[in-house]
Design a protein around this motif. Structure first.
Motif, PDB file in Angstrom:
ATOM      1  N   LEU A 206       0.791  -1.218  -0.038  1.00  0.00           N
ATOM      2  CA  LEU A 206      -0.184  -0.021  -0.009  1.00  0.00           C
ATOM      3  C   LEU A 206       0.957   1.108  -0.055  1.00  0.00           C
ATOM      4  N   ILE A 207       0.723   2.196  -0.908  1.00  0.00           N
ATOM      5  CA  ILE A 207       1.365   3.581  -1.001  1.00  0.00           C
ATOM      6  C   ILE A 207       0.331   4.463  -0.774  1.00  0.00           C
ATOM      7  N   LEU A 208       0.541   5.079   0.520  1.00  0.00           N
ATOM      8  CA  LEU A 208      -0.426   6.336   0.886  1.00  0.00           C
ATOM      9  C   LEU A 208       0.406   7.700   0.527  1.00  0.00           C
ATOM     10  N   THR A 209      -0.164   8.472  -0.501  1.00  0.00           N
ATOM     11  CA  THR A 209       0.538   9.624  -0.921  1.00  0.00           C
ATOM     12  C   THR A 209      -0.290  10.940  -0.050  1.00  0.00           C
ATOM     13  N   THR A 210       0.416  12.121  -0.204  1.00  0.00           N
ATOM     14  CA  THR A 210       0.053  13.117   0.614  1.00  0.00           C
ATOM     15  C   THR A 210       0.401  14.450   0.081  1.00  0.00           C
ATOM     16  N   GLY A 211      -0.546  15.272  -0.483  1.00  0.00           N
ATOM     17  CA  GLY A 211      -0.187  16.372  -1.163  1.00  0.00           C
ATOM     18  C   GLY A 211      -0.493  16.218  -2.509  1.00  0.00           C
ATOM     19  N   GLY A 212      -0.570  17.529  -3.407  1.00  0.00           N
ATOM     20  CA  GLY A 212      -0.503  17.523  -4.853  1.00  0.00           C
ATOM     21  C   GLY A 212      -1.715  17.279  -5.347  1.00  0.00           C
ATOM     22  N   THR A 213      -2.946  17.199  -4.489  1.00  0.00           N
ATOM     23  CA  THR A 213      -4.058  16.987  -5.206  1.00  0.00           C
ATOM     24  C   THR A 213      -4.969  18.021  -5.541  1.00  0.00           C
ATOM     25  N   GLY A 214      -4.656  19.282  -5.280  1.00  0.00           N
ATOM     26  CA  GLY A 214      -5.285  20.391  -5.476  1.00  0.00           C
ATOM     27  C   GLY A 214      -5.448  20.967  -6.682  1.00  0.00           C
ATOM     28  N   LEU A 215      -5.729  22.285  -7.018  1.00  0.00           N
ATOM     29  CA  LEU A 215      -5.982  23.080  -8.139  1.00  0.00           C
ATOM     30  C   LEU A 215      -4.776  23.876  -8.613  1.00  0.00           C
ATOM     31  N   SER A 216      -3.823  23.859  -7.875  1.00  0.00           N
ATOM     32  CA  SER A 216      -2.699  24.685  -8.174  1.00  0.00           C
ATOM     33  C   SER A 216      -1.993  24.098  -9.252  1.00  0.00           C
ATOM     34  N   ARG A 261      -1.260  -0.671  -9.270  1.00  0.00           N
ATOM     35  CA  ARG A 261       0.106  -0.971 -10.058  1.00  0.00           C
ATOM     36  C   ARG A 261       0.455  -2.356  -9.656  1.00  0.00           C
ATOM     37  N   GLY A 262       0.383  -3.330 -10.439  1.00  0.00           N
ATOM     38  CA  GLY A 262       0.901  -4.674 -10.043  1.00  0.00           C
ATOM     39  C   GLY A 262      -0.130  -5.243  -8.943  1.00  0.00           C
ATOM     40  N   CYS A 263       0.794  -5.390  -7.601  1.00  0.00           N
ATOM     41  CA  CYS A 263      -0.242  -5.607  -6.527  1.00  0.00           C
ATOM     42  C   CYS A 263      -0.234  -4.757  -5.434  1.00  0.00           C
ATOM     43  N   THR A 264       0.055  -3.543  -6.049  1.00  0.00           N
ATOM     44  CA  THR A 264       0.173  -2.544  -4.805  1.00  0.00           C
ATOM     45  C   THR A 264      -0.953  -1.302  -5.277  1.00  0.00           C
ATOM     46  N   LEU A 265      -1.443  -0.985  -4.040  1.00  0.00           N
ATOM     47  CA  LEU A 265      -2.760  -0.217  -4.052  1.00  0.00           C
ATOM     48  C   LEU A 265      -1.964   1.227  -3.683  1.00  0.00           C
ATOM     49  N   ILE A 266      -2.602   2.271  -4.574  1.00  0.00           N
ATOM     50  CA  ILE A 266      -1.792   3.682  -4.397  1.00  0.00           C
ATOM     51  C   ILE A 266      -3.096   4.551  -4.058  1.00  0.00           C
ATOM     52  N   ILE A 267      -3.140   5.154  -2.980  1.00  0.00           N
ATOM     53  CA  ILE A 267      -4.104   6.064  -2.524  1.00  0.00           C
ATOM     54  C   ILE A 267      -3.617   7.499  -2.371  1.00  0.00           C
ATOM     55  N   ASN A 268      -4.186   8.340  -2.947  1.00  0.00           N
ATOM     56  CA  ASN A 268      -3.980   9.912  -2.744  1.00  0.00           C
ATOM     57  C   ASN A 268      -4.908  10.324  -1.762  1.00  0.00           C
ATOM     58  N   LEU A 269      -4.123  10.867  -0.789  1.00  0.00           N
ATOM     59  CA  LEU A 269      -4.579  11.605   0.378  1.00  0.00           C
ATOM     60  C   LEU A 269      -4.418  13.152   0.097  1.00  0.00           C
ATOM     61  N   PRO A 270      -5.186  14.019   0.813  1.00  0.00           N
ATOM     62  CA  PRO A 270      -5.064  15.435   0.780  1.00  0.00           C
ATOM     63  C   PRO A 270      -3.778  15.828   1.311  1.00  0.00           C
ATOM     64  N   GLY A 271      -3.291  16.982   1.498  1.00  0.00           N
ATOM     65  CA  GLY A 271      -1.836  17.357   1.908  1.00  0.00           C
ATOM     66  C   GLY A 271      -2.211  17.998   3.379  1.00  0.00           C
ATOM     67  N   SER A 272      -3.570  18.462   3.774  1.00  0.00           N
ATOM     68  CA  SER A 272      -3.852  19.033   4.939  1.00  0.00           C
ATOM     69  C   SER A 272      -3.839  17.860   6.060  1.00  0.00           C
ATOM     70  N   PRO A 273      -3.131  18.024   7.215  1.00  0.00           N
ATOM     71  CA  PRO A 273      -3.011  16.989   8.313  1.00  0.00           C
ATOM     72  C   PRO A 273      -4.545  16.605   8.612  1.00  0.00           C
ATOM     73  N   LYS A 274      -5.564  17.730   8.993  1.00  0.00           N
ATOM     74  CA  LYS A 274      -6.709  17.457   9.261  1.00  0.00           C
ATOM     75  C   LYS A 274      -7.502  16.617   8.332  1.00  0.00           C
ATOM     76  N   ALA A 275      -7.294  17.056   6.905  1.00  0.00           N
ATOM     77  CA  ALA A 275      -7.830  16.089   6.042  1.00  0.00           C
ATOM     78  C   ALA A 275      -7.459  14.686   5.964  1.00  0.00           C
ATOM     79  N   VAL A 276      -6.023  14.514   5.972  1.00  0.00           N
ATOM     80  CA  VAL A 276      -5.573  13.125   6.053  1.00  0.00           C
ATOM     81  C   VAL A 276      -6.276  12.253   7.087  1.00  0.00           C
ATOM     82  N   LYS A 277      -6.427  12.916   8.361  1.00  0.00           N
ATOM     83  CA  LYS A 277      -7.109  12.183   9.405  1.00  0.00           C
ATOM     84  C   LYS A 277      -8.524  11.682   9.102  1.00  0.00           C
ATOM     85  N   GLU A 278      -9.137  12.939   8.501  1.00  0.00           N
ATOM     86  CA  GLU A 278     -10.614  12.766   8.152  1.00  0.00           C
ATOM     87  C   GLU A 278     -10.663  11.241   7.353  1.00  0.00           C
ATOM     88  N   ASN A 279      -9.823  11.367   6.298  1.00  0.00           N
ATOM     89  CA  ASN A 279      -9.946  10.489   4.922  1.00  0.00           C
ATOM     90  C   ASN A 279      -9.539   9.058   5.463  1.00  0.00           C
TER      91      ASN A 279
END
Length: 304
Positions: A206-216, A261-279
Motif C-alpha cells: 500500500l502506498i499512501l500519498t499526501t499532497g499535490g491533489t489540489g487545483l494549483s 499498479r501490479g499488486c500495490t494499491l496507491i491512494i492519494n490523500l490530501p495535503g492537510s493533516p486534518k483532511a488526512v486524518k478524516e479521510n
C-alpha cells in the motif's frame, strides 16, 4: 489471520525438530535453543498446516517438526507470500527472507516418500522483534505501507511535513507497518518514477500519498498516479470525498484518485493533516479486505 499449531526446535543440526509448544524468539537470532538460529537470514522456518495435511494424505507419517520447520501455522499460505512480507504474532515480528530452499541432501521423509514439501512450500524469516510464541497464538500478515509526501516547500526544507506523522499514528498498532518514506517536490516525472520503483520492486502493498491533489498548477499527484496505473479503484476516492463533504464543501475541489499498479494499491490523500486524518480513518478498516483480495493471500496476485 492464522493460528499457530506447533512451535518446534532441535538442539542439533541434521535432526528432526520436536514440538515444544512454545519458544522464545530472540531479535536478530531466532528461537532460543534451536540449532538453526543465528546471525543469518534463515533464522525461523515456517510451513502451512494445510500443506502438511495434503502430504499426509499421500500416506506420509510425519509429526510436526519433521520437515525441519519451526512454526506450523493454519490458515496462512506462506508459499503465496513474497519475500519481505511482515508477520506478527503477539510481540514477535518476523520478516520473510526466502521462499523455498534447495535440498542438497535428501532427508528421511524424501527417502521414505520420494518427495519432501519443505524445499518448495517452506519459507524462512528473520526475527525483527522478539518475544514468546505459544501454540494457539494468532498470527497476522502485516501489510507494508510506503508514505510519499509531495510538497515543493517541504522538499526545500521550508515547511515541516505534518501529514506523514498523522498517517503513521493511524496505521500504528494495526495490521500495517511503515516500510519506507519519500519526500518529493511537485515534479510529475519524479513522482511517477518513485511510484514505479516501489510497485515494480514489490517494496510495499500500500502506498499512501499526501499532497499535490489540489487545483494549483504545480499539483500533479493525480496525473502521476494515473500515468503509472494498471487499474482504477474509484470507490475509495469517492468515499473519501463523500465523508469530507459532510465537513466542508471545499472537499469537492480535491482531485485525489486511487489506483492499482501490479499488486500495490496507491491512494492519494490530501495535503492537510486534518483532511488526512478524516479521510484515512474513514477508509482504514475496509482496506484490509481489499488488500487481501488484491494480494491473493490464498493464491497468486490477481494482477499476475
Amino acid at each position: 489471520m492464522g493460528k499457530v499449531l506447533a512451535v518446534c526446535l532441535s538442539s542439533e543440526k541434521g535432526t528432526p525438530k520436536a514440538d515444544a509448544g512454545s519458544a522464545e524468539f530472540l531479535t536478530g537470532h531466532g528461537l532460543k535453543g534451536d540449532a538453526h538460529a543465528g546471525d543469518w537470514h534463515r533464522q525461523v522456518s515456517l510451513l502451512s498446516y494445510q500443506k502438511i495435511e495434503d502430504f499426509r494424505a499421500k500416506g506420509a507419517k510425519v509429526e510436526f517438526g519433521g520437515f525441519g520447520e519451526n512454526l506450523v501455522v493454519d490458515n496462512i499460505d506462506f508459499r503465496s507470500l513474497p519475500a519481505g512480507t511482515i508477520l506478527k504474532c503477539g510481540e514477535v515480528v518476523l520478516e520473510i527472507t526466502q521462499i523455498g530452499k534447495e535440498c542438497h541432501s535428501h532427508c528421511a521423509i524424501y527417502n521414505q516418500m520420494g518427495d519432501c514439501i519443505m524445499p518448495r512450500e517452506g519459507v524462512f524469516a528473520k526475527v525483527i522483534n522478539g518475544g514468546l510464541i505459544n501454540a494457539g497464538d494468532e498470527m497476522i500478515v502485516m501489510y507494508r505501507v510506503w508514505i510519499i509526501t509531495v510538497s515543493d516547500k517541504g522538499f526545500k526544507g521550508e515547511r515541516e511535513d505534518l501529514s506523514a506523522p498523522v498517517i503513521r499514528s493511524i496505521i500504528s498498532g494495526s495490521d500495517y507497518t511503515e516500510i519506507g518514506y519519500t519526500l518529493l517536490a511537485d515534479e510529475q516525472t519524479e513522482i511517477e518514477n518513485e511510484l514505479k520503483r516501489i510497485c515494480d520492486s514489490n517494496l510495499a502493498d500500500l502506498i499512501l500519498t499526501t499532497g499535490g491533489t489540489g487545483l494549483s498548477p504545480r499539483d500533479c499527484m493525480p496525473e502521476a498516479t494515473m500515468a503509472v496505473s494498471h487499474r482504477l479503484v474509484p470507490g475509495i476516492a469517492e468515499a473519501m470525498r463523500s465523508v469530507s463533504m459532510t465537513i466542508t464543501k471545499r472537499a469537492m475541489l480535491s482531485r485525489g484518485i486511487t489506483t492499482i499498479r501490479g499488486c500495490t494499491l496507491i491512494i492519494n490523500l490530501p495535503g492537510s493533516p486534518k483532511a488526512v486524518k478524516e479521510n484515512l480513518e474513514f477508509i482504514i478498516d475496509e482496506l484490509r479486505h481489499g488488500l487481501d483480495v488484491l494480494t491473493g493471500k490464498s493464491g497468486e496476485c490477481a494482477a499476475g
